[in-house]
Design a protein around this motif. Sequence first.
Motif, mmCIF file in Angstrom:
data_model
loop_
_atom_site.group_PDB
_atom_site.id
_atom_site.type_symbol
_atom_site.label_atom_id
_atom_site.label_comp_id
_atom_site.label_asym_id
_atom_site.label_seq_id
_atom_site.Cartn_x
_atom_site.Cartn_y
_atom_site.Cartn_z
ATOM 1 N N LEU A 279 96.928 -92.021 -22.811
ATOM 2 C CA LEU A 279 98.371 -92.168 -22.605
ATOM 3 C C LEU A 279 99.136 -91.759 -23.857
ATOM 4 C CD1 LEU A 279 98.748 -95.517 -20.653
ATOM 5 C CD2 LEU A 279 99.488 -93.262 -19.927
ATOM 6 N N ILE A 280 98.577 -92.129 -25.020
ATOM 7 C CA ILE A 280 99.263 -91.782 -26.271
ATOM 8 C C ILE A 280 99.203 -90.282 -26.500
ATOM 9 C CG2 ILE A 280 99.273 -92.140 -28.768
ATOM 10 C CD1 ILE A 280 97.845 -94.863 -28.147
ATOM 11 N N LEU A 281 98.005 -89.703 -26.279
ATOM 12 C CA LEU A 281 97.818 -88.276 -26.559
ATOM 13 C C LEU A 281 98.666 -87.409 -25.636
ATOM 14 C CD1 LEU A 281 93.982 -88.042 -27.263
ATOM 15 C CD2 LEU A 281 95.879 -88.118 -28.895
ATOM 16 N N THR A 282 98.826 -87.829 -24.385
ATOM 17 C CA THR A 282 99.580 -87.008 -23.444
ATOM 18 C C THR A 282 101.024 -87.472 -23.338
ATOM 19 O OG1 THR A 282 98.966 -88.401 -21.593
ATOM 20 C CG2 THR A 282 97.540 -86.526 -22.040
ATOM 21 N N SER A 283 101.471 -88.277 -24.319
ATOM 22 C CA SER A 283 102.788 -88.885 -24.174
ATOM 23 C C SER A 283 103.910 -87.859 -24.117
ATOM 24 C CB SER A 283 103.042 -89.872 -25.314
ATOM 25 O OG SER A 283 103.054 -89.172 -26.539
ATOM 26 N N GLY A 284 103.720 -86.712 -24.787
ATOM 27 C CA GLY A 284 104.750 -85.689 -24.764
ATOM 28 C C GLY A 284 104.921 -85.077 -23.395
ATOM 29 N N LYS A 285 103.783 -84.738 -22.763
ATOM 30 C CA LYS A 285 103.834 -84.134 -21.434
ATOM 31 C C LYS A 285 103.810 -85.234 -20.385
ATOM 32 C CE LYS A 285 100.614 -81.612 -23.799
ATOM 33 N NZ LYS A 285 99.208 -81.779 -23.978
ATOM 34 N N ASP A 286 104.485 -85.006 -19.298
ATOM 35 C CA ASP A 286 104.511 -86.018 -18.276
ATOM 36 C C ASP A 286 103.801 -85.540 -17.030
ATOM 37 O OD1 ASP A 286 104.994 -88.533 -17.645
ATOM 38 O OD2 ASP A 286 107.172 -88.410 -17.690
ATOM 39 N N TYR A 287 102.616 -86.131 -16.784
ATOM 40 C CA TYR A 287 101.868 -85.736 -15.600
ATOM 41 C C TYR A 287 102.200 -86.634 -14.417
ATOM 42 C CZ TYR A 287 99.079 -83.011 -18.868
ATOM 43 O OH TYR A 287 98.676 -82.123 -19.813
ATOM 44 N N ALA A 288 102.861 -87.737 -14.691
ATOM 45 C CA ALA A 288 103.127 -88.694 -13.614
ATOM 46 C C ALA A 288 104.134 -88.111 -12.639
ATOM 47 C CB ALA A 288 103.675 -89.988 -14.206
ATOM 48 N N PRO A 289 104.040 -88.542 -11.350
ATOM 49 C CA PRO A 289 105.086 -88.134 -10.411
ATOM 50 C C PRO A 289 106.452 -88.553 -10.964
ATOM 51 C CG PRO A 289 103.284 -89.224 -9.266
ATOM 52 C CD PRO A 289 102.989 -89.336 -10.730
ATOM 53 N N GLY B 141 101.334 -107.488 -29.992
ATOM 54 C CA GLY B 141 102.560 -107.131 -29.282
ATOM 55 C C GLY B 141 103.226 -105.927 -29.918
ATOM 56 N N GLY B 142 103.185 -105.886 -31.251
ATOM 57 C CA GLY B 142 103.833 -104.796 -31.971
ATOM 58 C C GLY B 142 103.286 -103.431 -31.614
ATOM 59 N N ILE B 143 101.958 -103.373 -31.368
ATOM 60 C CA ILE B 143 101.345 -102.100 -30.950
ATOM 61 C C ILE B 143 102.089 -101.546 -29.742
ATOM 62 C CG2 ILE B 143 99.261 -101.022 -30.003
ATOM 63 C CD1 ILE B 143 97.602 -103.111 -31.487
ATOM 64 N N VAL B 144 102.307 -102.435 -28.763
ATOM 65 C CA VAL B 144 102.991 -102.013 -27.534
ATOM 66 C C VAL B 144 104.401 -101.523 -27.854
ATOM 67 C CG1 VAL B 144 103.715 -102.719 -25.231
ATOM 68 C CG2 VAL B 144 101.699 -103.743 -26.262
ATOM 69 N N GLY B 145 105.074 -102.283 -28.735
ATOM 70 C CA GLY B 145 106.433 -101.915 -29.097
ATOM 71 C C GLY B 145 106.487 -100.522 -29.690
ATOM 72 N N ILE B 146 105.569 -100.237 -30.617
ATOM 73 C CA ILE B 146 105.565 -98.919 -31.265
ATOM 74 C C ILE B 146 105.225 -97.832 -30.250
ATOM 75 C CG2 ILE B 146 104.341 -97.495 -32.960
ATOM 76 C CD1 ILE B 146 104.133 -100.084 -34.648
ATOM 77 N N LEU B 147 104.208 -98.115 -29.400
ATOM 78 C CA LEU B 147 103.819 -97.111 -28.399
ATOM 79 C C LEU B 147 104.988 -96.794 -27.479
ATOM 80 C CD1 LEU B 147 100.215 -98.168 -27.319
ATOM 81 C CD2 LEU B 147 100.917 -96.349 -28.869
ATOM 82 N N LYS B 148 105.726 -97.841 -27.102
ATOM 83 C CA LYS B 148 106.853 -97.644 -26.190
ATOM 84 C C LYS B 148 107.995 -96.914 -26.914
ATOM 85 C CE LYS B 148 109.649 -98.325 -22.678
ATOM 86 N NZ LYS B 148 109.373 -97.815 -21.330
ATOM 87 N N ALA B 149 108.331 -97.413 -28.107
ATOM 88 C CA ALA B 149 109.506 -96.897 -28.801
ATOM 89 C C ALA B 149 109.275 -95.473 -29.308
ATOM 90 C CB ALA B 149 109.871 -97.824 -29.948
ATOM 91 N N LYS B 150 108.095 -95.214 -29.874
ATOM 92 C CA LYS B 150 107.853 -93.912 -30.510
ATOM 93 C C LYS B 150 107.286 -92.881 -29.546
ATOM 94 C CE LYS B 150 108.300 -94.715 -35.172
ATOM 95 N NZ LYS B 150 109.125 -93.985 -36.085
ATOM 96 N N TYR B 151 106.339 -93.340 -28.701
ATOM 97 C CA TYR B 151 105.629 -92.378 -27.851
ATOM 98 C C TYR B 151 106.030 -92.462 -26.395
ATOM 99 C CZ TYR B 151 102.692 -92.032 -31.985
ATOM 100 O OH TYR B 151 102.238 -91.846 -33.265
ATOM 101 N N ASN B 152 106.929 -93.409 -26.081
ATOM 102 C CA ASN B 152 107.394 -93.566 -24.708
ATOM 103 C C ASN B 152 106.258 -93.828 -23.721
ATOM 104 O OD1 ASN B 152 109.500 -93.893 -23.004
ATOM 105 N ND2 ASN B 152 109.571 -91.733 -22.382
#
Lengths: 301, 369
Positions: A279-289, B141-152
Motif C-alpha cells: 500500500l505504501i509503495l503503490t501509494s502514488g498510483k491508484d489501482y483501486a476502483p 498510532g503515529g505510524i498510521v497517521g504518517i501513512l495517511k497524511a504523507k502517503y494517503n
Amino acid sequence: MNILTQIPTILMIVAPILIAAIGGMFTERSGVVNIALEGLMGLGACSAASTHYLMEAAGYGRYSLVIALIVGLAVGLLFSLIHAFASIDLKADQTISGTGINILADGLTIFVAQILFNADRTREYKIGMLTDKLGLYPTAYIAVIVVIIAWFVMYKTAFGMHLRACGEHPAAADSVGINVRFIRYSGVMISGALAGLAGGCIVLTQTIQYTSGTIGGRGFIALAAVSFGRWTPIGVTLAAILFGGAQAMAVIANNIPVLSSLPSEYFNILPYAVTLIALILTSGKDYAPQANGIPYEKGAS
Amino acid sequence: MKDNTAEKKSFFDRLLDSDVMISILVVILGFIVGTLLIAIVGKNPADMFSSIFDSMFGMARNNGTWNFRYIGETFAYSMPYILCGLAMGLPARVGLFNIGAEGQYIMGMTAAQSVALLVTPFPGLWVFCIIAALIAGSLWGGIVGILKAKYNVSEVVATIMLNYIALYSSRLISFQLPGATTYNTATLPAFSKLTKFLIPTSNLNVGVFFVIIAVAVYYFVINKTKLGFAMRATGFNKNASKCSGISTVKSITTSMLIAGAFAGMAGAIVLLGGAFPKGRIITGMDNYGFMGIAVSLVGNNTAIGNLLAGILFGILKQSQSLMQSRNIPKEITLIIQGLIVVFISLRSGLEIIKQRRNTKKLRKEALSK
C-alpha cells in the motif's frame, strides 16, 4: 521433507481465503467496501457446522455436506443485505455498518451455539469433508470454479462491465441507463454469499466444530488479498495463494528442518506486513476502483 | 390548529437534529431487538435486565444484600472501553476511521509488561509501565497517521493490517520475556501492579484517575486548543483547511499519536490492574479496541458521551457473568452492541428523511404563496 506433499494442506488453507477474497473483489469493484467479510465468514461457518452436525446426527451423513455449504452461503448472503441496505439505500458510512456486522456476528454465532448446543461452540461432528485420490479437499475445486466464473462474469458479460462501471464512475454508468442500485446490491450480495461459503469451507475441512476462533482474522486476510491483488481475479488469486501459503507455512514449517527454528508468528505476520508495504509503495498510483467506498447520490453531480 | 401542526413538526425536527437523542434512541432500539431475541429463544428477558440492573447498582439478587464488588468490576471494565472510545473519537474528529485501537492497545500492553518484567522492581514502577504503554501505543498510532497524511494510505486498511501485526509482534516480544511459556510470562512484580481503589474486593484500581484525566485531556484538546480547532477544521473540510494555512498533516498525525496513547494506556490498565498475576502471551484480540469504535459512535465523539457510553459497555460486560449464571447466553450483550452499531450506521437514513421533509416544506411554502 518434500514440499510437494504439503500442497493439499496449502490448498486447504488457500481455498477459503481465495473464495472470500473473490467476493470482496466483486463488492469493491461495484463501489462498496465490505469489511464485514470476517463476520460473514463466521456466520457462514457457524451455520454450516450446525447444519452438518444436526443432519449427521439425524443420519443424513454424507449428503449434508453440500446442504451445509449451501446454508452457509445463504446465511452469508442474508446478513450481507444489512450492509447493502445501509451502504446503498441509506448511504451510510460503510466502515461503520461493516464493523457492526462483525460485532453482531461475534455475538450471534456463539449465541446460537448456546441455544442449540448449550455450549460456547457447536458440537463436534464425526466426519467432515474427505479428501480425494490426490489428497485434495473438494474446497480446492470449489475455489477454482469460483475464480473461473468470477473472471468470466467480470470480463465477458454485460453484468461484469456494468459492475466495473459502477465502481469507477457511478454517475456515468447511471447516465447510460445502468441501474447502479441493482448492481451494487448484487456486488454486496455476491460478497456475502461467497464469504458464507468460505466460512463453511473452513469449518468443514480444517476443524470439527465452530468456535469463536475458527475464522481468526482470515476475513481480514481476504480483504488484504483484494487490495494487494489490485482488484483483478488473477491478482486476487495470486495474492490469496501467497497469503494462504504463508498461513499454511505457519502450520507446516515445523516439519521443514530449515524453517522449524523460525517462530510461526513470522508467517502469520506476512500477509498483513506485505499488504501494508504494498500500500505504501503503490501509494502514488491508484489501482483501486475510483468510486470505491463512496455512496452514489443520484443527481448530485 | 395551524400552530399545533407546526409545533409537532418542530419536535420531530428537533429529535432529528439532536445527536444525543438519536444515540439514546439507537441504544434503546438495540435493547428492544435484543430483548425480543431472548424472548424468541424461550428465555426470560427479565433475567437479562436483572443482571444488568445488578451490575449497575451492586445488588446480590439471591439474598437481597448489596454486593459492591459488581459496581467495582463494572467501572473496572469501563476503563478500557472509555479509553478505546477516545482513541476512536479523536481521529474521527479529523475525519479518520481508527479501527486500529486494538493494535495500539496490544502494543501498550506489551510495552507495559516488558518494562514490568525487565526492569529491577522499585516502588512506583507502575508509573513507568504506563508511560511505556503510552509511548508504544502512540508510536503504533503515529505510524498510521504518517501513512495517511504523507502517503494517503487508507487508514482503514492500514489499521486492520497493523492490528494483526501487533498481535503477532506482541507474541514474538513476549516470548523473549522472563519465564515465558506458551500462554504467559513470569509473575509481574507487585510494584508494577495498580493499587486497588475504593472497592478492594473488585479490580477497580487507581487507573480510574488516569481515565478521568484522559477524558479531561480529550475535552480540553478538542474544545479549547488551537490544535483541536485545526483537527476539527481538517475533519470538516481538508482542502479548505489546507488553503487557510492549517497543517492537515500535523493534525492528522497528532490525532493518531494521541489516540494511540489512549489505547496504549487501556492496554496497560487492563494488564496491570487485572486479577491475572502474570504477563500475557495473547492468542487473540481482547476486542476492547473494536468495541471502542462502538463506544465512540454511541458517544458522538464527545468527551462526556464517550464516558457514558464506556460505562454502559462496562455494565454490559460485567453483567455477562451474571447472565450466564441466570441461564441467559452472555453473548446477547455482544449482539446488542453489534445491533447498536448497525443502527447507528442507519442514522444516515435520517439525513435522507430530513432532506425530504425540507423539500416538502419548501414546496408547500412555495405553493401557498
